[in-house]
Design a protein around this motif. Structure first.
Motif, PDB file in Angstrom:
ATOM      1  N   GLU A  20      15.960 -44.026 -21.747  1.00  0.00           N
ATOM      2  CA  GLU A  20      15.225 -43.451 -21.013  1.00  0.00           C
ATOM      3  C   GLU A  20      15.227 -43.914 -19.355  1.00  0.00           C
ATOM      4  O   GLU A  20      15.024 -43.158 -18.453  1.00  0.00           O
ATOM      5  CB  GLU A  20      13.726 -44.089 -21.396  1.00  0.00           C
ATOM      6  N   ALA A  68      18.183 -42.064 -17.938  1.00  0.00           N
ATOM      7  CA  ALA A  68      17.604 -40.796 -17.605  1.00  0.00           C
ATOM      8  C   ALA A  68      16.715 -40.833 -16.203  1.00  0.00           C
ATOM      9  O   ALA A  68      16.828 -40.074 -15.208  1.00  0.00           O
ATOM     10  CB  ALA A  68      16.948 -40.039 -18.666  1.00  0.00           C
ATOM     11  N   GLU A  69      15.824 -41.675 -16.080  1.00  0.00           N
ATOM     12  CA  GLU A  69      15.153 -41.958 -15.159  1.00  0.00           C
ATOM     13  C   GLU A  69      15.760 -42.246 -13.853  1.00  0.00           C
ATOM     14  O   GLU A  69      15.408 -41.699 -12.682  1.00  0.00           O
ATOM     15  CB  GLU A  69      13.917 -43.097 -15.262  1.00  0.00           C
ATOM     16  N   THR A  70      16.776 -42.971 -13.760  1.00  0.00           N
ATOM     17  CA  THR A  70      17.580 -43.417 -12.636  1.00  0.00           C
ATOM     18  C   THR A  70      18.199 -42.056 -12.281  1.00  0.00           C
ATOM     19  O   THR A  70      18.349 -42.068 -11.114  1.00  0.00           O
ATOM     20  CB  THR A  70      18.643 -44.653 -13.106  1.00  0.00           C
ATOM     21  N   VAL A  71      18.773 -41.348 -12.969  1.00  0.00           N
ATOM     22  CA  VAL A  71      19.651 -40.259 -12.763  1.00  0.00           C
ATOM     23  C   VAL A  71      18.713 -38.872 -12.044  1.00  0.00           C
ATOM     24  O   VAL A  71      19.048 -38.599 -11.044  1.00  0.00           O
ATOM     25  CB  VAL A  71      20.264 -39.440 -14.020  1.00  0.00           C
ATOM     26  N   GLU A  72      17.489 -39.089 -12.585  1.00  0.00           N
ATOM     27  CA  GLU A  72      16.492 -38.174 -11.931  1.00  0.00           C
ATOM     28  C   GLU A  72      16.192 -38.548 -10.403  1.00  0.00           C
ATOM     29  O   GLU A  72      15.867 -37.978  -9.682  1.00  0.00           O
ATOM     30  CB  GLU A  72      15.139 -38.052 -12.949  1.00  0.00           C
ATOM     31  N   ALA A  73      15.850 -40.127 -10.484  1.00  0.00           N
ATOM     32  CA  ALA A  73      15.448 -40.587  -9.338  1.00  0.00           C
ATOM     33  C   ALA A  73      16.650 -40.440  -8.182  1.00  0.00           C
ATOM     34  O   ALA A  73      16.342 -39.997  -7.058  1.00  0.00           O
ATOM     35  CB  ALA A  73      15.328 -42.066  -9.148  1.00  0.00           C
ATOM     36  N   GLY A 111      19.066 -37.907  -8.247  1.00  0.00           N
ATOM     37  CA  GLY A 111      19.025 -36.380  -8.130  1.00  0.00           C
ATOM     38  C   GLY A 111      17.698 -36.381  -6.825  1.00  0.00           C
ATOM     39  O   GLY A 111      18.117 -35.387  -5.769  1.00  0.00           O
ATOM     40  N   ALA A 112      16.523 -36.833  -7.117  1.00  0.00           N
ATOM     41  CA  ALA A 112      15.506 -36.562  -6.222  1.00  0.00           C
ATOM     42  C   ALA A 112      15.963 -36.971  -4.757  1.00  0.00           C
ATOM     43  O   ALA A 112      15.816 -36.408  -3.837  1.00  0.00           O
ATOM     44  CB  ALA A 112      14.252 -37.000  -6.597  1.00  0.00           C
ATOM     45  N   GLU A 138      18.238 -34.977  -3.192  1.00  0.00           N
ATOM     46  CA  GLU A 138      17.649 -33.550  -2.667  1.00  0.00           C
ATOM     47  C   GLU A 138      17.016 -33.693  -1.245  1.00  0.00           C
ATOM     48  O   GLU A 138      16.962 -33.075  -0.413  1.00  0.00           O
ATOM     49  CB  GLU A 138      16.739 -32.900  -3.628  1.00  0.00           C
TER      50      GLU A 138
END
Length: 199
Positions: free
Chosen positions: A102, A105-110, A112-113, A116
């Motif tokens: 988890e 996944a959160e680190t990858v999402e952060a 990516g954000a 962006e």
């Protein structure tokens, strides 16, 4: 948040039970060995007429049987404790793996954000020379001294109205690439200052 260590030490009951069995085994073994040591004197009658100084032979047999039972109980308890600890460890390992997945996944999402939202730095358009042969006094901007003014002029920025038109990408480029700036352009709000000074 519970750690695997705290989850494993919630209940000490199996360990306490094991210690009780070990104490009982030690006590009964000691008692049986003392009786065994007294066997040569079994049936011996004291001069005072008190009968045998040793317990009957049946007591020794019973003590040996009790020691054997206690040993078996201790072995069963050890197996139970090992099984419980193994099950708890496996459950905790699964929880840790899930939490790590988890968090990854959160680190990858952060990341990516952040990628962006990050502004791509673009070098501001400069002039070959100041308009009309005279440059504006850029030292009016907060944090700009004579040396920094020279560095800004070196990239073709001579007038406040040029700075007033900078985009976020251009401010980011100046913050990152211009020697001596190190974030001053955005931190001190040069664009807003230049707009008010340029009128």
């Amino acid at each position: 948040m519970t750690t695997p260590i705290s989850a494993m030490t919630e209940s000490f009951a199996p360990v306490i039970r094991l210690m009780e069995y070990q104490n009982r085994l030690a006590w009964e073994t000691t008692e049986a060995m003392m009786r065994f040591a007294m066997m040569p004197w079994q049936g011996f009658t004291s001069k005072a007429g008190f009968g045998s100084i040793c317990a009957p032979a049946g007591v020794q047999r019973k003590a040996v049987e009790t020691v054997e039972e206690t040993t078996a109980n201790v072995a069963e308890t050890v197996e139970e404790v090992v099984e419980e600890a193994t099950a708890t460890t496996e459950a905790n390992a699964e929880k840790v793996a899930e939490t790590a997945a988890e968090m990854t996944a959160e680190t990858v999402e952060a990341a990516g954000a952040e990628a962006e939202t990050a502004v791509a730095a673009v070098k501001p358009k400069g002039l070959d020379a100041p308009r009309g042969g005279a440059a504006d006094d850029l030292k009016q901007l907060e944090g700009v001294g004579p040396k920094l003014e020279e560095a800004i002029n070196a990239i073709g920025i001579f007038h406040l109205d040029q700075i007033a038109k900078w985009t976020e990408a251009e401010v980011a480029w100046v913050d990152e690439n211009l020697a001596g700036v190190r974030g001053r352009a955005s931190r001190n709000g040069w664009v807003a200052q230049a707009r008010s000074l340029a009128g």
